[in-house]
Motif scaffolding. Sequence first.
Motif, PDB file in Angstrom:
ATOM      1  N   PHE A  34       3.328   3.174  -4.724  1.00  0.00           N
ATOM      2  CA  PHE A  34       3.080   1.717  -4.624  1.00  0.00           C
ATOM      3  C   PHE A  34       4.439   1.024  -3.876  1.00  0.00           C
ATOM      4  CE2 PHE A  34       0.012   2.895  -7.649  1.00  0.00           C
ATOM      5  CZ  PHE A  34      -0.933   2.354  -7.048  1.00  0.00           C
ATOM      6  N   PRO A  35       5.338   1.461  -3.929  1.00  0.00           N
ATOM      7  CA  PRO A  35       6.398   0.620  -3.293  1.00  0.00           C
ATOM      8  C   PRO A  35       6.253   0.809  -1.821  1.00  0.00           C
ATOM      9  CG  PRO A  35       7.481   1.985  -5.199  1.00  0.00           C
ATOM     10  CD  PRO A  35       6.126   2.523  -4.952  1.00  0.00           C
ATOM     11  N   ALA A  36       5.989   2.010  -1.244  1.00  0.00           N
ATOM     12  CA  ALA A  36       5.678   1.794   0.204  1.00  0.00           C
ATOM     13  C   ALA A  36       4.307   1.223   0.459  1.00  0.00           C
ATOM     14  CB  ALA A  36       5.668   3.310   0.738  1.00  0.00           C
ATOM     15  N   ALA A  37       3.532   1.211  -0.116  1.00  0.00           N
ATOM     16  CA  ALA A  37       2.357   0.345   0.051  1.00  0.00           C
ATOM     17  C   ALA A  37       2.406  -1.116   0.250  1.00  0.00           C
ATOM     18  CB  ALA A  37       1.005   0.657  -0.766  1.00  0.00           C
ATOM     19  N   VAL A  38       3.297  -1.407  -0.800  1.00  0.00           N
ATOM     20  CA  VAL A  38       3.598  -2.966  -0.854  1.00  0.00           C
ATOM     21  C   VAL A  38       4.572  -3.133   0.439  1.00  0.00           C
ATOM     22  CG1 VAL A  38       4.856  -4.875  -2.049  1.00  0.00           C
ATOM     23  CG2 VAL A  38       3.464  -3.275  -3.418  1.00  0.00           C
ATOM     24  N   ALA A  39       5.468  -2.284   0.603  1.00  0.00           N
ATOM     25  CA  ALA A  39       6.572  -2.769   1.991  1.00  0.00           C
ATOM     26  C   ALA A  39       5.536  -2.934   3.205  1.00  0.00           C
ATOM     27  CB  ALA A  39       7.489  -1.519   2.121  1.00  0.00           C
ATOM     28  N   GLU A  40       4.507  -1.899   3.451  1.00  0.00           N
ATOM     29  CA  GLU A  40       3.593  -1.811   4.743  1.00  0.00           C
ATOM     30  C   GLU A  40       2.656  -3.164   4.701  1.00  0.00           C
ATOM     31  OE1 GLU A  40       3.943   0.111   7.293  1.00  0.00           O
ATOM     32  OE2 GLU A  40       5.662   0.809   6.255  1.00  0.00           O
ATOM     33  N   ALA A  41       2.206  -3.655   3.633  1.00  0.00           N
ATOM     34  CA  ALA A  41       1.290  -4.680   3.595  1.00  0.00           C
ATOM     35  C   ALA A  41       2.191  -5.978   3.923  1.00  0.00           C
ATOM     36  CB  ALA A  41       0.706  -4.869   2.021  1.00  0.00           C
ATOM     37  N   VAL A  42       3.471  -6.115   3.494  1.00  0.00           N
ATOM     38  CA  VAL A  42       4.286  -7.289   3.482  1.00  0.00           C
ATOM     39  C   VAL A  42       4.790  -7.340   5.148  1.00  0.00           C
ATOM     40  CG1 VAL A  42       6.707  -8.041   3.079  1.00  0.00           C
ATOM     41  CG2 VAL A  42       5.239  -7.365   1.343  1.00  0.00           C
ATOM     42  N   ARG A  43       5.219  -6.014   5.553  1.00  0.00           N
ATOM     43  CA  ARG A  43       5.498  -6.110   7.100  1.00  0.00           C
ATOM     44  C   ARG A  43       4.417  -6.367   8.053  1.00  0.00           C
ATOM     45  NH1 ARG A  43       9.906  -1.540   8.072  1.00  0.00           N
ATOM     46  NH2 ARG A  43       8.266  -0.598   9.623  1.00  0.00           N
ATOM     47  N   ALA A  44       3.069  -5.990   7.607  1.00  0.00           N
ATOM     48  CA  ALA A  44       1.960  -6.314   8.332  1.00  0.00           C
ATOM     49  C   ALA A  44       1.709  -7.942   8.435  1.00  0.00           C
ATOM     50  CB  ALA A  44       0.720  -5.760   7.783  1.00  0.00           C
ATOM     51  N   GLN A  45       2.288  -8.616   7.423  1.00  0.00           N
ATOM     52  CA  GLN A  45       2.323 -10.124   7.401  1.00  0.00           C
ATOM     53  C   GLN A  45       3.599 -10.546   8.108  1.00  0.00           C
ATOM     54  OE1 GLN A  45       1.888 -11.450   3.454  1.00  0.00           O
ATOM     55  NE2 GLN A  45       1.014  -9.713   2.703  1.00  0.00           N
ATOM     56  N   PHE A 268     -12.479  -1.000 -13.837  1.00  0.00           N
ATOM     57  CA  PHE A 268     -11.173  -1.673 -13.841  1.00  0.00           C
ATOM     58  C   PHE A 268     -11.850  -3.022 -13.560  1.00  0.00           C
ATOM     59  CE2 PHE A 268     -12.292  -0.732  -9.346  1.00  0.00           C
ATOM     60  CZ  PHE A 268     -12.440  -1.876  -8.795  1.00  0.00           C
ATOM     61  N   GLU A 269     -10.856  -4.000 -14.310  1.00  0.00           N
ATOM     62  CA  GLU A 269     -10.892  -5.488 -14.240  1.00  0.00           C
ATOM     63  C   GLU A 269     -10.881  -5.779 -12.462  1.00  0.00           C
ATOM     64  OE1 GLU A 269      -8.520  -9.215 -14.591  1.00  0.00           O
ATOM     65  OE2 GLU A 269      -8.924  -8.479 -16.523  1.00  0.00           O
ATOM     66  N   ALA A 270     -12.059  -6.594 -11.970  1.00  0.00           N
ATOM     67  CA  ALA A 270     -11.942  -6.822 -10.533  1.00  0.00           C
ATOM     68  C   ALA A 270     -10.801  -7.808 -10.489  1.00  0.00           C
ATOM     69  CB  ALA A 270     -13.152  -7.418 -10.211  1.00  0.00           C
ATOM     70  N   GLY A 271      -9.900  -7.613  -9.179  1.00  0.00           N
ATOM     71  CA  GLY A 271      -8.736  -8.367  -9.072  1.00  0.00           C
ATOM     72  C   GLY A 271      -7.663  -8.008 -10.031  1.00  0.00           C
ATOM     73  N   GLY A 272      -7.523  -7.158 -10.873  1.00  0.00           N
ATOM     74  CA  GLY A 272      -6.634  -6.919 -12.032  1.00  0.00           C
ATOM     75  C   GLY A 272      -6.104  -5.546 -12.041  1.00  0.00           C
ATOM     76  N   ALA A 273      -6.149  -4.954 -10.833  1.00  0.00           N
ATOM     77  CA  ALA A 273      -5.762  -3.551 -10.654  1.00  0.00           C
ATOM     78  C   ALA A 273      -5.668  -3.436  -9.010  1.00  0.00           C
ATOM     79  CB  ALA A 273      -6.720  -2.379 -11.044  1.00  0.00           C
ATOM     80  N   ILE A 274      -4.305  -2.590  -8.712  1.00  0.00           N
ATOM     81  CA  ILE A 274      -3.839  -2.381  -7.338  1.00  0.00           C
ATOM     82  C   ILE A 274      -3.941  -0.858  -6.838  1.00  0.00           C
ATOM     83  CG2 ILE A 274      -2.358  -4.407  -7.400  1.00  0.00           C
ATOM     84  CD1 ILE A 274      -0.128  -2.542  -7.757  1.00  0.00           C
ATOM     85  N   VAL A 275      -4.117  -0.247  -5.796  1.00  0.00           N
ATOM     86  CA  VAL A 275      -4.240   0.706  -5.294  1.00  0.00           C
ATOM     87  C   VAL A 275      -3.628   0.968  -3.960  1.00  0.00           C
ATOM     88  CG1 VAL A 275      -6.429   0.290  -4.241  1.00  0.00           C
ATOM     89  CG2 VAL A 275      -5.926   2.684  -4.746  1.00  0.00           C
ATOM     90  N   PRO A 276      -2.806   2.110  -3.861  1.00  0.00           N
ATOM     91  CA  PRO A 276      -2.026   2.093  -2.438  1.00  0.00           C
ATOM     92  C   PRO A 276      -2.926   2.480  -1.131  1.00  0.00           C
ATOM     93  CG  PRO A 276      -1.681   3.950  -3.981  1.00  0.00           C
ATOM     94  CD  PRO A 276      -2.402   3.166  -4.809  1.00  0.00           C
ATOM     95  N   ASP A 277      -3.926   3.225  -1.614  1.00  0.00           N
ATOM     96  CA  ASP A 277      -4.833   3.399  -0.318  1.00  0.00           C
ATOM     97  C   ASP A 277      -6.321   3.443  -0.897  1.00  0.00           C
ATOM     98  OD1 ASP A 277      -6.406   4.684   1.663  1.00  0.00           O
ATOM     99  OD2 ASP A 277      -4.944   6.191   2.035  1.00  0.00           O
TER     100      ASP A 277
END
Length: 302
Positions: A34-45, A268-277
């Motif tokens: 997850f840390p790498a997935a968050v980093a890539e999402a932030v960099r994409a912004q 899962f609760e919609a909007g209440g779970a994260i996934v890297p891919d």
Amino acid sequence: MSVAAQPAPPELTPPPSAGRDAGPVGIVAGGGAFPAAVAEAVRAQGRDVLFGLMTGFADPALERYPHFWFRIGSLGSATAKFRAGGVKDLVMVGTLTRPRVRDLGFDWTMLRLLPRIAALFRGGDNHLLSGVLGLVEQQGFRMRGAHEVAPGLLLPEGVLGAHAPNAGDQHDIAKGLSLIAALGDFDVGQAVIVVDGFVVAVEAAEGTDEMLARYGAMRASGRLRFAKGHGVLVKAPKPGQDRRVDLPSLGPRTVARAAEAGLAGIAFEAGGAIVPDAEHLVADADAAGLFVVGIKPQVAVS
């Protein structure tokens, strides 16, 4: 048996910087993808990242990003490095096992806070993590949730793959969500397994993967005699949980363990779970014959 409405969790109050974010995002990284997935999402912004990699937990592969390493108890030195890097928004993400107080490696900042830190350990994970966020905010940072800086990682409502839950599965899902809501005051796990209307496992300190392994072992030994393709893993945030930390997560290993355990699917609760891919997760679930579905937090079984 009755079905009753359950109020949706309160919406998060937007942080002061919402709508005018700027500067690098600091990421305090535990283990996992997850840390790498968050980093890539932030960099994409269009924003830069600076990683604080927790010794003993973070993946060394994260050294490809701007980073520094620190021990969990070195709050003062870590926050000083984030501050020097121009960080104002800080995110905590990744797996982390609860450390013993004596293993934290305190610096002077943490030593001054020791009585408060000791009190944080007298409670569940949400109590501990929320308290840590408060300590970090007092160092002058805005603590953000991974879902706030990388909203694309949140899983949506609805069936995500080729397989859908049947009526029995839907009943198991509703019961699982109801149970997680009922257990919220006790600050235990965020996941349960319900099979044919029976609660067969509740996540505790071992985590979701080990809970799935425990259920699978009980099936394999004959302790539980449920047929393969029955039962649902249900994951949702605990009521009142600080969603800036420890938001429920799903990944390929969750799918693999659920398949090995002989379940029908994952809810899962919609909007209440994260996934890297999400694409990878759905492809794995389709191949394993599992459904993956996001449910609005509005039904409970009593």
